[in-house]
Structures are given as structure tokens and as C-alpha cells.
Design a protein around this motif. Structure first.
Motif, PDB file in Angstrom:
ATOM      1  N   MET A   1      41.442 -83.355-164.351  1.00  0.00           N
ATOM      2  CA  MET A   1      40.185 -82.948-164.955  1.00  0.00           C
ATOM      3  C   MET A   1      39.450 -84.190-165.435  1.00  0.00           C
ATOM      4  O   MET A   1      40.007 -84.976-166.203  1.00  0.00           O
ATOM      5  CB  MET A   1      40.389 -81.983-166.114  1.00  0.00           C
ATOM      6  N   ARG A   2      38.193 -84.318-164.988  1.00  0.00           N
ATOM      7  CA  ARG A   2      37.380 -85.469-165.362  1.00  0.00           C
ATOM      8  C   ARG A   2      36.173 -85.000-166.160  1.00  0.00           C
ATOM      9  O   ARG A   2      35.597 -83.961-165.857  1.00  0.00           O
ATOM     10  CB  ARG A   2      36.876 -86.210-164.113  1.00  0.00           C
ATOM     11  N   PHE A   3      35.824 -85.808-167.133  1.00  0.00           N
ATOM     12  CA  PHE A   3      34.711 -85.474-168.010  1.00  0.00           C
ATOM     13  C   PHE A   3      33.530 -86.395-167.784  1.00  0.00           C
ATOM     14  O   PHE A   3      33.694 -87.575-167.464  1.00  0.00           O
ATOM     15  CB  PHE A   3      35.154 -85.592-169.472  1.00  0.00           C
TER      16      PHE A   3
ATOM     17  N   PHE B   1      43.234 -87.622-177.918  1.00  0.00           N
ATOM     18  CA  PHE B   1      43.355 -86.174-177.838  1.00  0.00           C
ATOM     19  C   PHE B   1      44.468 -85.797-176.875  1.00  0.00           C
ATOM     20  O   PHE B   1      44.530 -86.282-175.745  1.00  0.00           O
ATOM     21  CB  PHE B   1      42.050 -85.535-177.337  1.00  0.00           C
TER      22      PHE B   1
ATOM     23  N   TYR C   1      48.293 -83.469-171.299  1.00  0.00           N
ATOM     24  CA  TYR C   1      47.460 -84.639-171.051  1.00  0.00           C
ATOM     25  C   TYR C   1      47.283 -85.459-172.328  1.00  0.00           C
ATOM     26  O   TYR C   1      47.335 -84.921-173.440  1.00  0.00           O
ATOM     27  CB  TYR C   1      46.040 -84.206-170.621  1.00  0.00           C
TER      28      TYR C   1
ATOM     29  N   TYR D   1      44.143 -87.990-173.614  1.00  0.00           N
ATOM     30  CA  TYR D   1      42.824 -88.566-173.394  1.00  0.00           C
ATOM     31  C   TYR D   1      42.514 -89.522-174.535  1.00  0.00           C
ATOM     32  O   TYR D   1      42.912 -89.293-175.681  1.00  0.00           O
ATOM     33  CB  TYR D   1      41.731 -87.483-173.372  1.00  0.00           C
TER      34      TYR D   1
ATOM     35  N   PHE E   1      42.526 -78.324-176.225  1.00  0.00           N
ATOM     36  CA  PHE E   1      42.680 -79.610-176.884  1.00  0.00           C
ATOM     37  C   PHE E   1      43.282 -79.487-178.273  1.00  0.00           C
ATOM     38  O   PHE E   1      43.044 -78.515-178.999  1.00  0.00           O
ATOM     39  CB  PHE E   1      41.321 -80.310-177.001  1.00  0.00           C
ATOM     40  N   GLY E   2      44.019 -80.527-178.641  1.00  0.00           N
ATOM     41  CA  GLY E   2      44.445 -80.679-180.016  1.00  0.00           C
ATOM     42  C   GLY E   2      43.297 -81.213-180.855  1.00  0.00           C
ATOM     43  O   GLY E   2      42.208 -81.494-180.334  1.00  0.00           O
ATOM     44  N   ASN E   3      43.546 -81.373-182.146  1.00  0.00           N
ATOM     45  CA  ASN E   3      42.495 -81.795-183.070  1.00  0.00           C
ATOM     46  C   ASN E   3      42.232 -83.297-183.064  1.00  0.00           C
ATOM     47  O   ASN E   3      41.322 -83.760-183.741  1.00  0.00           O
ATOM     48  CB  ASN E   3      42.834 -81.340-184.490  1.00  0.00           C
TER      49      ASN E   3
ATOM     50  N   LEU F   1      41.434 -76.752-170.027  1.00  0.00           N
ATOM     51  CA  LEU F   1      42.257 -77.501-170.962  1.00  0.00           C
ATOM     52  C   LEU F   1      42.031 -77.002-172.383  1.00  0.00           C
ATOM     53  O   LEU F   1      40.909 -76.681-172.770  1.00  0.00           O
ATOM     54  CB  LEU F   1      41.916 -78.994-170.905  1.00  0.00           C
TER      55      LEU F   1
ATOM     56  N   GLN G   1      31.860 -80.343-178.637  1.00  0.00           N
ATOM     57  CA  GLN G   1      32.621 -81.008-179.693  1.00  0.00           C
ATOM     58  C   GLN G   1      31.716 -81.124-180.917  1.00  0.00           C
ATOM     59  O   GLN G   1      30.775 -81.925-180.933  1.00  0.00           O
ATOM     60  CB  GLN G   1      33.090 -82.393-179.249  1.00  0.00           C
TER      61      GLN G   1
ATOM     62  N   ALA H   1      30.163 -88.343-169.491  1.00  0.00           N
ATOM     63  CA  ALA H   1      30.086 -89.226-170.658  1.00  0.00           C
ATOM     64  C   ALA H   1      29.630 -88.504-171.920  1.00  0.00           C
ATOM     65  O   ALA H   1      29.656 -89.079-173.004  1.00  0.00           O
ATOM     66  CB  ALA H   1      29.159 -90.398-170.365  1.00  0.00           C
TER      67      ALA H   1
ATOM     68  N   LYS I   1      32.078 -91.803-177.645  1.00  0.00           N
ATOM     69  CA  LYS I   1      32.463 -90.433-177.313  1.00  0.00           C
ATOM     70  C   LYS I   1      32.914 -90.265-175.866  1.00  0.00           C
ATOM     71  O   LYS I   1      33.108 -89.146-175.419  1.00  0.00           O
ATOM     72  CB  LYS I   1      31.317 -89.427-177.592  1.00  0.00           C
ATOM     73  N   PHE I   2      33.052 -91.366-175.128  1.00  0.00           N
ATOM     74  CA  PHE I   2      33.489 -91.251-173.748  1.00  0.00           C
ATOM     75  C   PHE I   2      34.963 -90.859-173.703  1.00  0.00           C
ATOM     76  O   PHE I   2      35.804 -91.475-174.351  1.00  0.00           O
ATOM     77  CB  PHE I   2      33.275 -92.570-173.015  1.00  0.00           C
ATOM     78  N   LEU I   3      35.266 -89.825-172.905  1.00  0.00           N
ATOM     79  CA  LEU I   3      36.630 -89.307-172.784  1.00  0.00           C
ATOM     80  C   LEU I   3      37.268 -89.843-171.517  1.00  0.00           C
ATOM     81  O   LEU I   3      36.805 -89.574-170.419  1.00  0.00           O
ATOM     82  CB  LEU I   3      36.600 -87.784-172.684  1.00  0.00           C
TER      83      LEU I   3
ATOM     84  N   HIS J   1      37.646 -81.105-182.467  1.00  0.00           N
ATOM     85  CA  HIS J   1      38.144 -81.267-181.109  1.00  0.00           C
ATOM     86  C   HIS J   1      37.221 -80.556-180.118  1.00  0.00           C
ATOM     87  O   HIS J   1      36.262 -79.900-180.510  1.00  0.00           O
ATOM     88  CB  HIS J   1      39.566 -80.710-181.012  1.00  0.00           C
ATOM     89  N   LEU J   2      37.503 -80.730-178.856  1.00  0.00           N
ATOM     90  CA  LEU J   2      36.701 -80.080-177.818  1.00  0.00           C
ATOM     91  C   LEU J   2      37.069 -78.609-177.694  1.00  0.00           C
ATOM     92  O   LEU J   2      38.249 -78.242-177.697  1.00  0.00           O
ATOM     93  CB  LEU J   2      36.930 -80.753-176.460  1.00  0.00           C
TER      94      LEU J   2
ATOM     95  N   PHE K   1      30.101 -81.807-173.284  1.00  0.00           N
ATOM     96  CA  PHE K   1      30.755 -82.471-172.165  1.00  0.00           C
ATOM     97  C   PHE K   1      30.851 -81.523-170.979  1.00  0.00           C
ATOM     98  O   PHE K   1      31.331 -80.401-171.107  1.00  0.00           O
ATOM     99  CB  PHE K   1      32.180 -82.897-172.542  1.00  0.00           C
TER     100      PHE K   1
ATOM    101  N   TYR L   1      32.297 -78.144-172.268  1.00  0.00           N
ATOM    102  CA  TYR L   1      32.964 -78.156-173.566  1.00  0.00           C
ATOM    103  C   TYR L   1      31.977 -78.618-174.636  1.00  0.00           C
ATOM    104  O   TYR L   1      31.053 -79.388-174.351  1.00  0.00           O
ATOM    105  CB  TYR L   1      34.152 -79.126-173.560  1.00  0.00           C
TER     106      TYR L   1
ATOM    107  N   PHE M   1      33.387 -76.851-165.915  1.00  0.00           N
ATOM    108  CA  PHE M   1      33.506 -76.442-167.313  1.00  0.00           C
ATOM    109  C   PHE M   1      32.458 -77.157-168.156  1.00  0.00           C
ATOM    110  O   PHE M   1      32.033 -78.270-167.839  1.00  0.00           O
ATOM    111  CB  PHE M   1      34.892 -76.825-167.872  1.00  0.00           C
TER     112      PHE M   1
END
Lengths: 115, 113
Positions: free
Chosen positions: A103-105, B90, B33, B35, B104-106, B102, A38, A107, B41-43, A43-44, A90, A36, A34
Motif C-alpha cells: 500500500m502506497r500513500f 505508525f 506494517y 510506516y 493504523f495504530g496511534n 490498513l 488524519q 504526500a 506528513k509524508f508517509l 492516527h490515520l 491521504f 484516509y 482508499f
């Protein structure tokens, strides 16, 4: 360990320039991929996704990505960026049931488009 | 509207306090989830619940305790807040299968002073 690597931390382009953001993952099993986006303060949001079939997938807003299995890569592209594309991008990998569909993102890559 | 909604949007509190963030989704998803997004900005995934059952629990201090009263809700309670907890949190939801992205919320911007 499974990981997602995005090569570029910050990319600065002028409007109308072409974009390619790199993404590599390390996971031996079947994955879904995926991208994404932001936007500042938001949000993403999903840009595009790859499950199977044609490795070139098209997403929203003119973005596309190419899955190259042999390189474990899923790079994001756009032929001509706009100022409104300024955002954080991302790459993400969703793994199979053995990994709880985790699910991993990566950086993230910050894209700044100059008008 | 169908969505992932989390409250509050902003949370400013002092060190040592206990606070909660709530999350609800009406997308019919079975997996939720949490996060944490740091200042760079690292998730980082913290927790994942499937049908109220904890399935992912990353290395997170036990001051963080998720609670899922039903599959549409996943709340996050944080005890004894520390400066390093400041971040954007998040909530997200999806179907459990690998094909499901996924949503996401805000986000909740937590600032610990």
C-alpha cells in the motif's frame, strides 16, 4: 515505478464551501483505492474505499470519491465542508499480489477550514 | 477493544542510543506494517510482514530491524539513533488481500536530541 500523486499540498476553504482533492496513481495492474484522514495529532482513519463496481463511492462524514479508470484518478469530494474537517487527507493505492499487496500513500493534502 | 496498539506514544532519546517500539494488533490480521511519517506528513513504508515473514523491506538503514514474534506483533528496534530518525512511526495491520484496508495504530513520536 508505482506512485500516488496528490496535486494540492494545502487547501484553505471557508465553511460550507465545496471540496475536491485530486489524486492520481500510476500503476498498470488492478488496484484498490482508499482515502484516509488524519486529524491533528491523531492516527490515520479510513474515509472510504473503492474495490469494484460503482465508481462513485460514499464514505463517512459526507465524503465521496469518484474512480475514473481512464484518468487513473480517484478524487475526493465533499459538497459542504465544516470546520471539523480540518485535517490531513491521504490518498492510497493497494496493489496486487505481484507487489506483495503493498500500500502506497500520496504526500497528503492539508485542508484548513476557516469558521 | 479491537485495535492496533503501539507503545510508547512518545519517545525522547539521545543520539547513539538504541530503542524499541512495540506494536500489537488483535484484529486477526495476517499482515503488519511500519510506516515513517516525517515532519511534512509524508508517509513512507518501511517494512511489511505477513505471518511473521518479511515481505516488504524498503530502502531503510540497517540500523532499523523489525521483529515479528507472531502474526499479532511487529516490533521495531532502532540502533544508534540519529537526528534524522526523528519522526512519527505508525504501525498498521490488514489482511493481505488487496481489498483489505490498513488499520493504523496511534503512532509513536520519536524525538532524537
Amino acid at each position: 515505478a508505482q506512485s500516488v500523486s496528490q496535486h494540492n499540498h494545502h487547501v484553505i476553504l471557508s465553511e460550507a464551501a465545496s471540496l475536491e482533492l485530486g489524486c492520481n496513481y500510476s500503476y498498470g495492474g488492478t488496484v484498490n483505492l482508499f482515502w484516509y484522514v488524519q486529524y491533528p495529532g491523531q492516527h490515520l482513519q479510513l474515509l472510504l474505499k473503492y474495490f469494484s463496481g460503482d465508481p462513485l463511492v460514499k464514505g463517512i462524514k459526507g465524503f465521496e470519491a469518484e474512480f475514473i479508470k481512464s484518468k487513473f484518478s480517484f478524487n475526493l469530494r465533499k459538497p459542504s465542508v465544516q470546520w471539523s474537517d480540518t485535517a490531513e487527507y491521504f490518498c492510497a493505492v493497494k496493489m496486487g499480489a505481484r507487489n506483495n499487496n503493498d500500500m502506497r500513500f500520496g504526500a497528503g493534502t492539508r485542508l484548513t477550514v476557516k469558521p | 477493544d479491537t485495535a492496533v496498539s503501539q507503545t510508547p506514544k512518545y519517545l525522547v532519546t539521545q543520539m547513539g542510543n538504541d530503542k524499541s517500539i512495540k506494536c500489537e494488533q488483535n484484529l486477526g490480521h495476517d499482515t503488519m506494517y511500519w510506516y515513517k511519517q516525517d515532519s511534512k506528513k509524508f508517509l513512507k513504508i518501511m517494512f511489511s510482514y505477513n505471518n511473521k515473514e518479511l515481505i516488504i523491506n524498503e530502502t531503510v538503514p540497517n540500523r532499523f530491524s523489525p521483529k515479528s514474534p507472531d502474526k499479532a506483533h511487529l516490533n521495531l528496534h532502532i540502533n544508534s539513533l540519529e537526528l534524522g530518525d526523528s519522526a512519527v512511526y505508525f504501525c498498521a495491520s490488514s489482511h493481505r488481500d488487496r481489498n483489505s484496508p490498513l488499520h493504523f495504530g496511534n503512532g509513536t513520536r520519536l524525538t532524537v536530541t
